[in-house]
Design a protein around this motif. Structure first.
Motif, mmCIF file in Angstrom:
data_model
loop_
_atom_site.group_PDB
_atom_site.id
_atom_site.type_symbol
_atom_site.label_atom_id
_atom_site.label_comp_id
_atom_site.label_asym_id
_atom_site.label_seq_id
_atom_site.Cartn_x
_atom_site.Cartn_y
_atom_site.Cartn_z
ATOM 1 N N LEU A 58 -3.701 1.804 -10.401
ATOM 2 C CA LEU A 58 -4.602 0.692 -10.096
ATOM 3 C C LEU A 58 -5.108 0.094 -11.394
ATOM 4 N N LEU A 59 -4.932 -1.219 -11.554
ATOM 5 C CA LEU A 59 -5.514 -1.949 -12.678
ATOM 6 C C LEU A 59 -6.565 -2.906 -12.142
ATOM 7 N N ILE A 60 -7.766 -2.836 -12.692
ATOM 8 C CA ILE A 60 -8.870 -3.701 -12.295
ATOM 9 C C ILE A 60 -9.156 -4.659 -13.440
ATOM 10 N N LYS A 61 -9.092 -5.950 -13.162
ATOM 11 C CA LYS A 61 -9.299 -6.957 -14.185
ATOM 12 C C LYS A 61 -10.654 -7.620 -13.964
ATOM 13 N N LYS A 62 -10.913 -8.651 -14.741
ATOM 14 C CA LYS A 62 -12.172 -9.383 -14.589
ATOM 15 C C LYS A 62 -12.193 -10.116 -13.257
ATOM 16 N N GLY A 64 -13.062 -9.174 -10.385
ATOM 17 C CA GLY A 64 -12.689 -8.433 -9.189
ATOM 18 C C GLY A 64 -11.214 -8.435 -8.872
ATOM 19 N N GLU A 65 -10.373 -9.006 -9.732
ATOM 20 C CA GLU A 65 -8.940 -9.003 -9.489
ATOM 21 C C GLU A 65 -8.378 -7.607 -9.742
ATOM 22 N N PHE A 66 -7.340 -7.238 -8.987
ATOM 23 C CA PHE A 66 -6.740 -5.925 -9.196
ATOM 24 C C PHE A 66 -5.251 -5.983 -8.900
ATOM 25 N N GLU A 67 -4.540 -4.997 -9.451
ATOM 26 C CA GLU A 67 -3.108 -4.866 -9.211
ATOM 27 C C GLU A 67 -2.798 -3.427 -8.831
ATOM 28 N N SER A 68 -1.927 -3.244 -7.860
ATOM 29 C CA SER A 68 -1.376 -1.937 -7.534
ATOM 30 C C SER A 68 0.029 -1.879 -8.117
ATOM 31 N N LEU A 69 0.251 -0.956 -9.031
ATOM 32 C CA LEU A 69 1.529 -0.895 -9.738
ATOM 33 C C LEU A 69 2.229 0.438 -9.497
ATOM 34 N N ALA A 70 3.559 0.397 -9.502
ATOM 35 C CA ALA A 70 4.403 1.590 -9.514
ATOM 36 C C ALA A 70 4.068 2.565 -8.392
ATOM 37 N N THR A 71 3.720 2.069 -7.225
ATOM 38 C CA THR A 71 3.406 2.958 -6.106
ATOM 39 C C THR A 71 4.684 3.610 -5.584
ATOM 40 N N THR A 72 4.600 4.899 -5.286
ATOM 41 C CA THR A 72 5.774 5.594 -4.770
ATOM 42 C C THR A 72 5.969 5.372 -3.280
ATOM 43 N N SER A 73 4.983 4.756 -2.644
ATOM 44 C CA SER A 73 5.074 4.338 -1.241
ATOM 45 C C SER A 73 4.079 3.193 -1.064
ATOM 46 N N GLU A 74 4.001 2.636 0.115
ATOM 47 C CA GLU A 74 3.058 1.554 0.373
ATOM 48 C C GLU A 74 1.623 2.060 0.459
#
Length: 240
Positions: A58-62, A64-74
């Motif tokens: 999980l990456l949290i940016k300014k 309140g934006e966020f990204e889910s990266l490299a998940t091994t499942s949904e």
């Protein structure tokens, strides 16, 4: 695939982890994308740490934006959405504050009164999250989840910490590359704007830069933005 703990080990004393980390180090040193490197990290976490059934970053940016990266499942992405919606949870806490956040049983977890019941309903009972030191403007965490309760051990934490450090190194390297490209692009555009001013007003490059800088200060606008505006005033097809 190892799923049993030895009586005592350090991360690099465990041959399987050492071999896997060497593979990922070669990946980081090569031309692989950030997504590929982070996928190696999360898949290694599932493979090497007992009790981990799915993993993600999980990456949290300014703002309140966020990204889910490299998940091994949904599933990790679903959990990220829940945490950002409720503004609570172990991944958010690890990304923004604590270094390591453990939950042995979400059914009895009281730190996140909205998130924990929702997680149990999905079928996740345990989790451990590791802070990623990714930079001033981005916070992140490596998040590992299990479908059964789990008493996380020192070995689990050591392995996760090593993997998190590898993920953070990849993210930082990518950020630095992006910053370098942005800096080179800015320098090029400022150079073009100087050329426009030199041609239009018959001044040298030093005076042209001073004019740009003065415009930037008077308008309280970034120098690159002023340069873009100057370039846009060129006749179509003109070059500096």
């Amino acid at each position: 695939m190892r799923k049993a703990n030895a009586p005592f080990m350090t991360p690099f004393a465990d041959r399987e982890l050492a071999v896997r980390m060497a593979e990922m180090a070669r990946t980081l040193a090569g031309e692989r994308s950030l997504d590929a490197v982070l996928a190696e990290v999360t898949s290694a976490a599932v493979e090497l740490i007992p009790g981990v059934d799915t993993a993600g970053i999980l990456l949290i940016k300014k703002r309140g934006e966020f990204e889910s990266l490299a998940t091994t499942s949904e599933l990790p992405h679903q959990l990220d959405i829940l945490q950002m919606t409720f503004d609570e949870g172990p991944c958010v806490q690890a990304a923004l504050a604590d270094t390591v956040v453990r939950t042995e049983d979400f059914r009895t977890e009281t730190r996140w009164p909205k998130y924990s019941p929702a997680v149990v309903e999905i079928g996740v009972l345990s989790g451990i999250s590791f802070k990623l030191y990714t930079g001033d403007r981005t916070a992140g965490a490596l998040n590992l989840f299990g479908f059964a309760t789990r008493d996380w051990t020192a070995d689990d934490e050591s392995t996760g910490t090593v993997l998190a450090a590898h993920a953070a190194a990849a993210i930082i390297a990518t950020q630095q590359e992006q910053q370098l490209k942005a800096a080179l692009l800015s320098r090029d555009r400022i150079g073009q704007a100087k050329g426009v001013i030199m041609e239009r007003f018959g001044v040298d490059d030093v005076r042209a830069f001073e004019m740009l800088r003065q415009l930037s200060q008077e308008a309280n606008t970034k120098l690159i933005d002023v340069a873009e505006r100057v370039i846009s005033t060129r006749p179509n097809g003109a070059t500096s």
